[in-house]
Design a protein around this motif. Structure first.
Motif, PDB file in Angstrom:
ATOM      1  N   MET A   1       0.794  -1.223   0.000  1.00  0.00           N
ATOM      2  CA  MET A   1       0.000   0.000   0.000  1.00  0.00           C
ATOM      3  C   MET A   1       0.832   1.280   0.000  1.00  0.00           C
ATOM      4  O   MET A   1       0.313   2.345  -0.338  1.00  0.00           O
ATOM      5  CB  MET A   1      -0.936   0.013   1.216  1.00  0.00           C
ATOM      6  CG  MET A   1      -1.984  -1.053   1.193  1.00  0.00           C
ATOM      7  SD  MET A   1      -3.229  -0.737  -0.096  1.00  0.00           S
ATOM      8  CE  MET A   1      -4.192  -2.254   0.005  1.00  0.00           C
ATOM      9  N   VAL A   2       2.113   1.194   0.372  1.00  0.00           N
ATOM     10  CA  VAL A   2       2.919   2.409   0.502  1.00  0.00           C
ATOM     11  C   VAL A   2       4.128   2.388  -0.435  1.00  0.00           C
ATOM     12  O   VAL A   2       4.284   3.260  -1.291  1.00  0.00           O
ATOM     13  CB  VAL A   2       3.379   2.610   1.963  1.00  0.00           C
ATOM     14  CG1 VAL A   2       4.277   3.840   2.079  1.00  0.00           C
ATOM     15  CG2 VAL A   2       2.178   2.741   2.886  1.00  0.00           C
ATOM     16  N   VAL A   3       4.986   1.372  -0.287  1.00  0.00           N
ATOM     17  CA  VAL A   3       6.260   1.364  -1.022  1.00  0.00           C
ATOM     18  C   VAL A   3       6.033   1.195  -2.520  1.00  0.00           C
ATOM     19  O   VAL A   3       6.545   1.983  -3.333  1.00  0.00           O
ATOM     20  CB  VAL A   3       7.182   0.258  -0.477  1.00  0.00           C
ATOM     21  CG1 VAL A   3       8.482   0.217  -1.276  1.00  0.00           C
ATOM     22  CG2 VAL A   3       7.468   0.490   1.003  1.00  0.00           C
ATOM     23  N   THR A   4       5.290   0.164  -2.906  1.00  0.00           N
ATOM     24  CA  THR A   4       5.094  -0.109  -4.332  1.00  0.00           C
ATOM     25  C   THR A   4       4.373   1.032  -5.055  1.00  0.00           C
ATOM     26  O   THR A   4       4.847   1.483  -6.116  1.00  0.00           O
ATOM     27  CB  THR A   4       4.340  -1.434  -4.531  1.00  0.00           C
ATOM     28  OG1 THR A   4       5.072  -2.488  -3.900  1.00  0.00           O
ATOM     29  CG2 THR A   4       4.178  -1.751  -6.008  1.00  0.00           C
ATOM     30  N   PRO A   5       3.250   1.535  -4.541  1.00  0.00           N
ATOM     31  CA  PRO A   5       2.601   2.662  -5.240  1.00  0.00           C
ATOM     32  C   PRO A   5       3.490   3.896  -5.344  1.00  0.00           C
ATOM     33  O   PRO A   5       3.502   4.563  -6.378  1.00  0.00           O
ATOM     34  CB  PRO A   5       1.365   2.947  -4.371  1.00  0.00           C
ATOM     35  CG  PRO A   5       1.108   1.680  -3.646  1.00  0.00           C
ATOM     36  CD  PRO A   5       2.455   1.079  -3.391  1.00  0.00           C
ATOM     37  N   ALA A   6       4.242   4.195  -4.279  1.00  0.00           N
ATOM     38  CA  ALA A   6       5.109   5.373  -4.324  1.00  0.00           C
ATOM     39  C   ALA A   6       6.192   5.207  -5.388  1.00  0.00           C
ATOM     40  O   ALA A   6       6.558   6.165  -6.071  1.00  0.00           O
ATOM     41  CB  ALA A   6       5.742   5.616  -2.961  1.00  0.00           C
ATOM     42  N   ALA A   7       6.687   3.974  -5.552  1.00  0.00           N
ATOM     43  CA  ALA A   7       7.752   3.742  -6.525  1.00  0.00           C
ATOM     44  C   ALA A   7       7.261   3.896  -7.957  1.00  0.00           C
ATOM     45  O   ALA A   7       7.941   4.499  -8.799  1.00  0.00           O
ATOM     46  CB  ALA A   7       8.353   2.352  -6.322  1.00  0.00           C
ATOM     47  N   ILE A   8       6.077   3.363  -8.241  1.00  0.00           N
ATOM     48  CA  ILE A   8       5.616   3.387  -9.632  1.00  0.00           C
ATOM     49  C   ILE A   8       4.829   4.647  -9.974  1.00  0.00           C
ATOM     50  O   ILE A   8       4.574   4.918 -11.149  1.00  0.00           O
ATOM     51  CB  ILE A   8       4.765   2.136  -9.958  1.00  0.00           C
ATOM     52  CG1 ILE A   8       3.503   2.080  -9.106  1.00  0.00           C
ATOM     53  CG2 ILE A   8       5.573   0.875  -9.783  1.00  0.00           C
ATOM     54  CD1 ILE A   8       2.596   0.893  -9.419  1.00  0.00           C
ATOM     55  N   GLU A   9       4.441   5.427  -8.958  1.00  0.00           N
ATOM     56  CA  GLU A   9       3.630   6.623  -9.224  1.00  0.00           C
ATOM     57  C   GLU A   9       4.333   7.913  -8.831  1.00  0.00           C
ATOM     58  O   GLU A   9       3.694   8.956  -8.715  1.00  0.00           O
ATOM     59  CB  GLU A   9       2.287   6.527  -8.481  1.00  0.00           C
ATOM     60  CG  GLU A   9       1.469   5.300  -8.826  1.00  0.00           C
ATOM     61  CD  GLU A   9       1.185   5.187 -10.321  1.00  0.00           C
ATOM     62  OE1 GLU A   9       1.215   6.223 -11.016  1.00  0.00           O
ATOM     63  OE2 GLU A   9       0.946   4.073 -10.790  1.00  0.00           O
ATOM     64  N   LEU A  10       5.645   7.863  -8.636  1.00  0.00           N
ATOM     65  CA  LEU A  10       6.362   9.072  -8.227  1.00  0.00           C
ATOM     66  C   LEU A  10       6.261  10.175  -9.280  1.00  0.00           C
ATOM     67  O   LEU A  10       6.234  11.369  -8.954  1.00  0.00           O
ATOM     68  CB  LEU A  10       7.831   8.730  -7.967  1.00  0.00           C
ATOM     69  CG  LEU A  10       8.677   9.803  -7.283  1.00  0.00           C
ATOM     70  CD1 LEU A  10       8.086  10.160  -5.928  1.00  0.00           C
ATOM     71  CD2 LEU A  10      10.110   9.321  -7.123  1.00  0.00           C
ATOM     72  N   GLU A  11       6.156   9.789 -10.536  1.00  0.00           N
ATOM     73  CA  GLU A  11       6.073  10.783 -11.606  1.00  0.00           C
ATOM     74  C   GLU A  11       4.781  11.593 -11.535  1.00  0.00           C
ATOM     75  O   GLU A  11       4.683  12.656 -12.164  1.00  0.00           O
ATOM     76  CB  GLU A  11       6.160  10.091 -12.962  1.00  0.00           C
ATOM     77  CG  GLU A  11       5.024   9.109 -13.218  1.00  0.00           C
ATOM     78  CD  GLU A  11       5.098   8.497 -14.599  1.00  0.00           C
ATOM     79  OE1 GLU A  11       5.872   8.988 -15.425  1.00  0.00           O
ATOM     80  OE2 GLU A  11       4.364   7.527 -14.837  1.00  0.00           O
ATOM     81  N   GLU A  12       3.791  11.109 -10.787  1.00  0.00           N
ATOM     82  CA  GLU A  12       2.536  11.849 -10.681  1.00  0.00           C
ATOM     83  C   GLU A  12       2.748  13.209 -10.021  1.00  0.00           C
ATOM     84  O   GLU A  12       1.995  14.150 -10.276  1.00  0.00           O
ATOM     85  CB  GLU A  12       1.505  11.040  -9.890  1.00  0.00           C
ATOM     86  CG  GLU A  12       0.940   9.845 -10.631  1.00  0.00           C
ATOM     87  CD  GLU A  12       0.210  10.247 -11.899  1.00  0.00           C
ATOM     88  OE1 GLU A  12      -0.389  11.342 -11.929  1.00  0.00           O
ATOM     89  OE2 GLU A  12       0.248   9.470 -12.867  1.00  0.00           O
ATOM     90  N   VAL A  13       3.756  13.316  -9.162  1.00  0.00           N
ATOM     91  CA  VAL A  13       4.048  14.608  -8.536  1.00  0.00           C
ATOM     92  C   VAL A  13       4.427  15.621  -9.612  1.00  0.00           C
ATOM     93  O   VAL A  13       3.961  16.773  -9.607  1.00  0.00           O
ATOM     94  CB  VAL A  13       5.184  14.459  -7.505  1.00  0.00           C
ATOM     95  CG1 VAL A  13       5.537  15.814  -6.912  1.00  0.00           C
ATOM     96  CG2 VAL A  13       4.769  13.484  -6.399  1.00  0.00           C
ATOM     97  N   ILE A  14       5.261  15.202 -10.549  1.00  0.00           N
ATOM     98  CA  ILE A  14       5.660  16.091 -11.649  1.00  0.00           C
ATOM     99  C   ILE A  14       4.466  16.405 -12.532  1.00  0.00           C
ATOM    100  O   ILE A  14       4.266  17.547 -12.964  1.00  0.00           O
ATOM    101  CB  ILE A  14       6.786  15.447 -12.465  1.00  0.00           C
ATOM    102  CG1 ILE A  14       7.998  15.181 -11.577  1.00  0.00           C
ATOM    103  CG2 ILE A  14       7.165  16.312 -13.654  1.00  0.00           C
ATOM    104  CD1 ILE A  14       9.116  14.431 -12.261  1.00  0.00           C
ATOM    105  N   ARG A  15       3.647  15.396 -12.791  1.00  0.00           N
ATOM    106  CA  ARG A  15       2.489  15.587 -13.659  1.00  0.00           C
ATOM    107  C   ARG A  15       1.503  16.582 -13.065  1.00  0.00           C
ATOM    108  O   ARG A  15       0.799  17.282 -13.798  1.00  0.00           O
ATOM    109  CB  ARG A  15       1.810  14.237 -13.911  1.00  0.00           C
ATOM    110  CG  ARG A  15       0.703  14.293 -14.922  1.00  0.00           C
ATOM    111  CD  ARG A  15       0.148  12.913 -15.184  1.00  0.00           C
ATOM    112  NE  ARG A  15       1.146  12.049 -15.804  1.00  0.00           N
ATOM    113  CZ  ARG A  15       0.908  10.777 -16.135  1.00  0.00           C
ATOM    114  NH1 ARG A  15      -0.265  10.242 -15.881  1.00  0.00           N
ATOM    115  NH2 ARG A  15       1.848  10.071 -16.708  1.00  0.00           N
TER     116      ARG A  15
END
Length: 401
Positions: free
Chosen positions: A293-307
């Protein structure tokens, strides 16, 4: 006397049989091998008239007795599909990281291919941008791979963990860096706020039902159709990735090739992420909920911050808000719908009582801020604090159920 002698003659063989069972780790009462009489037992005595039937493998190996079914079909017993784990925890980390990189890279190639195919089919740039806004193929790939690999926390983490990261971190950090001022249609805000509520259709029971998957996919189609119509009057569905792909004209065959390659590599990347996550859980003792719920989503969705941050910095806050809404629809309705329909997974009490309510509360909080027309530094800090509390719950690993 003869009867007593016969009984006495049986005693050593019965003791030998009991001793053999004890050597195998079984007592006569717990043995999975059933002793059944044959016809010869009534004529020649019990010593040579009894034989042991083969043991039921489902009793001797509990992993074979794992029920699978969503209620509309009878339980089916089979060995759960468990991915082949790497040789050690460090290798699992490497596999996880490689999978993330492959999935993210392949998603960009797939998006370019889909845009090329859409233009080859004479779809307008508006329709392409609206339909593909928020599309996260790597999220879908990891979710389905984890469902097949019997890793429900990782599968559902791509839904609830990913959406919570999107709402709290991507929107919150974006608001802190570049305050967002936007006016969205009331109907869009209602769709945004209602999306996490619909997710409850799949997680209220102990397993995600296939029927709920069908309903979620139908809701996704209806919600996207509404967003396409609403975006004709408000230009808020215009992701940068789609714009860049539209600026690169490609032939139909080149677009098809990118689509095929992107799909194949995403499948491989998703499987590596799932396998690596399971290895990290087993090798380092990381709680499955924290990893999923925390590590995996943060790793694959980090680009959402830039988006989220870049369009606001460039003076297009409506695009940031539109990407947020579209991505949430893909995460919750599309991804969860596919998981429930194609690879039903078990739903733990923690998902039901922590992850789902956390997503609902943070989404409603974000909807309240957007309804007021502003997600600034204060609102962004509140969303980041909410995510910190969410992570703390998983770090505490409080028992549920």
């Amino acid at each position: 006397m003869a009867a007593r002698a016969g009984a006495a003659s049986l005693l050593p063989e019965q003791l030998a049989l009991a001793a053999a069972n004890d050597v195998g780790g079984l007592t006569p009462a717990r043995s999975s091998a059933a002793v059944t009489p044959t016809r010869s037992s009534t004529r020649r005595g019990a010593s040579d008239g009894y034989k042991a039937t083969p043991p039921d493998p489902r009793r001797s190996n509990p992993t074979l007795a794992t029920p699978e079914g969503d209620g509309d079909q009878g339980p089916r017993y089979h060995r759960p599909a468990v991915p082949a784990l790497p040789s050690g925890p460090l290798a699992s980390l490497v596999v996880f990281a490689v999978g993330v990189v492959l999935a993210v890279w392949a998603t960009e190639r797939l998006l370019e291919g889909l845009v090329g195919l859409a233009r080859a089919a004479s779809l307008s740039a508006f329709a392409v941008g609206a339909l593909l806004s928020g599309f996260e193929a790597e999220n879908v790939a990891v979710g389905l791979a984890a469902g097949v690999d019997a890793a429900p926390e990782v599968a559902l983490g791509t839904v609830f963990g990913g959406a919570t990261f999107l709402v709290c971190v991507a929107l919150g950090l974006g608001g802190v860096l570049y305050p967002l001022r936007v006016e969205l249609p009331r109907g869009v805000l209602l769709v945004f706020a209602a999306t996490p509520v619909a997710a409850g259709l799949a997680v209220l029971g102990g397993r995600t039902p296939r029927l709920a998957g069908l309903v979620l996919l139908a809701l996704f189609a209806a919600a996207m159709a509404y967003l396409v119509l609403a975006s004709r009057r408000h230009e808020f569905l215009d992701p940068d990735e789609v714009e860049e792909a539209l600026e690169k004209p490609r032939s139909g065959w080149a677009a098809l090739g990118l689509t095929v390659v992107g799909t194949a590599v995403i499948a491989v990347g998703g499987e590596l992420v799932s396998t690596g996550a399971v290895g990290v859980i087993a090798g380092f003792g990381v709680p499955a909920g924290l990893m999923g719920m925390v590590v995996t989503p943060a790793a694959i969705e980090l680009e959402e911050v830039i988006r989220q941050a870049v369009p606001t910095r460039e003076g297009r806050p409506e695009v940031s808000a539109g990407n947020l809404v579209g991505t949430l629809l893909y995460f919750v309705l599309f991804n969860l719908g596919l998981i429930a329909l194609l690879t039903p997974v078990d739903v733990s009490p923690r998902v039901r009582f922590v992850d789902w309510p956390a997503l609902a509360v943070t989404t409603w909080l974000a909807a309240f801020f957007l309804a007021r027309g502003k997600v600034g530094r204060v609102e962004g800090a509140i969303l980041l604090a909410a995510y910190t509390a969410y992570v703390a719950l998983h770090l505490a690993a409080l028992p549920f159920g």
